[in-house]
Enzyme design. Structure first.
Site, PDB file in Angstrom:
ATOM      1  CG  ASP A   1      -1.809   1.236   1.309  1.00 53.70           C
ATOM      2  OD1 ASP A   1      -2.423   1.574   0.278  1.00 53.70           O
ATOM      3  OD2 ASP A   1      -1.887   1.880   2.368  1.00 53.70           O
ATOM      4  CB  SER A   2       0.210   4.779  -0.644  1.00 53.51           C
ATOM      5  OG  SER A   2      -0.975   4.851   0.127  1.00 53.51           O
TER       6      SER A   2
ATOM      7  CB  CYS B   1      -9.717   4.815   0.505  1.00 57.82           C
ATOM      8  SG  CYS B   1      -8.075   5.336   1.069  1.00 57.82           S
TER       9      CYS B   1
ATOM     10  CB  CYS C   1      -3.226   0.557  -2.431  1.00 60.83           C
ATOM     11  SG  CYS C   1      -3.332   2.277  -2.945  1.00 60.83           S
TER      12      CYS C   1
ATOM     13  CG  HIS D   1      -5.390   5.487   4.475  1.00 62.37           C
ATOM     14  ND1 HIS D   1      -4.680   4.947   3.448  1.00 62.37           N
ATOM     15  CD2 HIS D   1      -4.483   6.078   5.300  1.00 62.37           C
ATOM     16  CE1 HIS D   1      -3.388   5.207   3.623  1.00 62.37           C
ATOM     17  NE2 HIS D   1      -3.243   5.890   4.749  1.00 62.37           N
TER      18      HIS D   1
ATOM     19  CD  GLU E   1      -1.068   7.943   6.807  1.00 62.23           C
ATOM     20  OE1 GLU E   1       0.012   8.427   7.150  1.00 62.23           O
ATOM     21  OE2 GLU E   1      -1.187   6.890   6.156  1.00 62.23           O
TER      22      GLU E   1
HETATM   23  N1  DGL Z   1      -4.777   3.474   0.933  1.00 59.64           N
HETATM   24  C1  DGL Z   1      -4.872   4.087  -0.370  1.00 59.64           C
HETATM   25  C2  DGL Z   1      -6.076   3.529  -1.140  1.00 59.64           C
HETATM   26  O1  DGL Z   1      -6.679   2.538  -0.737  1.00 59.64           O
HETATM   27  C3  DGL Z   1      -5.002   5.568  -0.358  1.00 59.64           C
HETATM   28  C4  DGL Z   1      -3.967   6.374   0.317  1.00 59.64           C
HETATM   29  C5  DGL Z   1      -3.219   7.270  -0.600  1.00 59.64           C
HETATM   30  O2  DGL Z   1      -3.767   8.241  -1.144  1.00 59.64           O
HETATM   31  O3  DGL Z   1      -2.054   6.968  -0.806  1.00 59.64           O
HETATM   32  O4  DGL Z   1      -6.423   4.063  -2.152  1.00 59.64           O
END
Ligand code: DGL
Length: 296
Positions: free
Chosen positions: A16-17, A191, A79, A193, A160
């Site tokens: 993931d990012s 997402c 992600c 997150h 975050e």
């Molecule tokens: N966790 C990433 C996703 O599911 C998004 C976070 C980011 O923008 O890097 O898209």
């Protein structure tokens, strides 16, 4: 795919990012307690959500190449932004199975939405990249479901920062959901997150909208596919190894806030070593227009 049986005890790669994919990793660890996992958090290049799709696609190919070079037997793109940008081409190019989070999320939403009539709408919240790519909207439309999408760029820093339950999160959620259709009945957290925002979103949406988090659905789909391929591990394992491109203490802190699976955290400095040709993403124009156009 070469010699599957010798790879059963190899780890599964997940990337993931940043820390968002830990929500998927947690579900994977629960669903597959005998597997080892290598998790990449590309925090040095976070966020992916506002970056051009071709760049994110390049990151996804790069991480898959790196994880394959480290001996993983399969890769989970934890992600949504990267899944929307790189799949299905990444899965076709890689020498190991690659799964993303979009398909399982859509399948879970279709199941959750089944009781509603034809006018009920499925919504998806995600990064600008995910919503802009239209991947969810197209997949839902293909199932005959009207879809509504909203990009929510402020949600990632809120999660975050560990303030997903507070006043700031509530105000931002109200802002993003203000023009939602009245027929909205199912909402995909598109997402990785976003799961920590579930309570805040529920408070804003009220009881008539079901929230769908693709983490559990992805873990179930990966477990079923691994077993189907003869790649699932039945004993031993259970380890998680974190590789992080950015600041280690911040990663460790947020991972703890998000209740991410524990394990050693190691730095992974960028740039990565050059890996095999398949792990360099073809340019989108090449894919659309074909090799002749590239030569010209
Ligand atoms: N966790 C990433 C996703 O599911 C998004 C976070 C980011 O923008 O890097 O898209």
């Amino acid at each position: 795919m070469p010699d599957v049986s010798s790879r059963v005890s190899s780890p599964i790669g997940v990337f993931d990012s940043g820390v968002g994919g830990l929500t998927v990793l947690r579900a994977l660890v629960r669903a597959l307690p005998n597997e080892d996992f290598v998790y990449v958090g590309d925090t040095a290049r976070l966020p992916y959500g506002g970056k051009p799709q071709a760049m994110v696609r390049g990151f996804a190919f790069e991480w898959t190449g790196e994880l394959v070079a480290r001996g993983v037997k399969a890769v989970v793109v934890a992600c949504n932004t990267a899944s929307a940008a790189a799949l299905p081409d990444l899965a076709a190019a890689a020498p190991v199975p690659v799964w993303g989070v979009v398909e399982p999320g859509v399948a879970a939403a279709v199941a959750a939405h089944a009781a509603h009539g034809p006018d009920a709408i499925v919504g998806v919240l995600g990064t600008a990249g995910t919503i802009g790519a239209g991947t969810y909207q197209r997949a839902l439309a293909a199932q005959g479901l009207p879809a509504w999408g909203r990009a929510c760029p402020l949600f990632v820093p809120i999660v975050e920062e560990g303030v997903s339950d507070g006043t700031i999160a509530r105000l931002v959620a109200e802002h993003y959901l203000a023009d939602r259709p009245t027929e909205l009945r199912t909402l995909i957290l598109g997402c990785t997150h976003y799961p920590p925002l579930a309570a805040t979103l529920r408070a804003v949406l009220g009881p008539d909208v079901a929230l769908v988090d693709s983490a559990t659905a992805t873990a179930a789909a990966v477990a079923a596919a691994l077993t189907g391929l003869g790649l699932a591990r039945c004993d031993g394992g259970g380890g998680v190894h974190h590789l992080v491109t950015g600041d280690l203490p911040s990663y460790a802190h947020v991972a703890q806030v998000l209740d991410g699976p524990e394990g050693p955290i190691e730095p992974l400095p960028l740039p990565l070593p050059v890996r095999p040709g398949w792990s360099t993403a073809p340019r989108t124009a090449d894919l659309v227009a074909g090799p002749a156009a590239v030569a010209g």
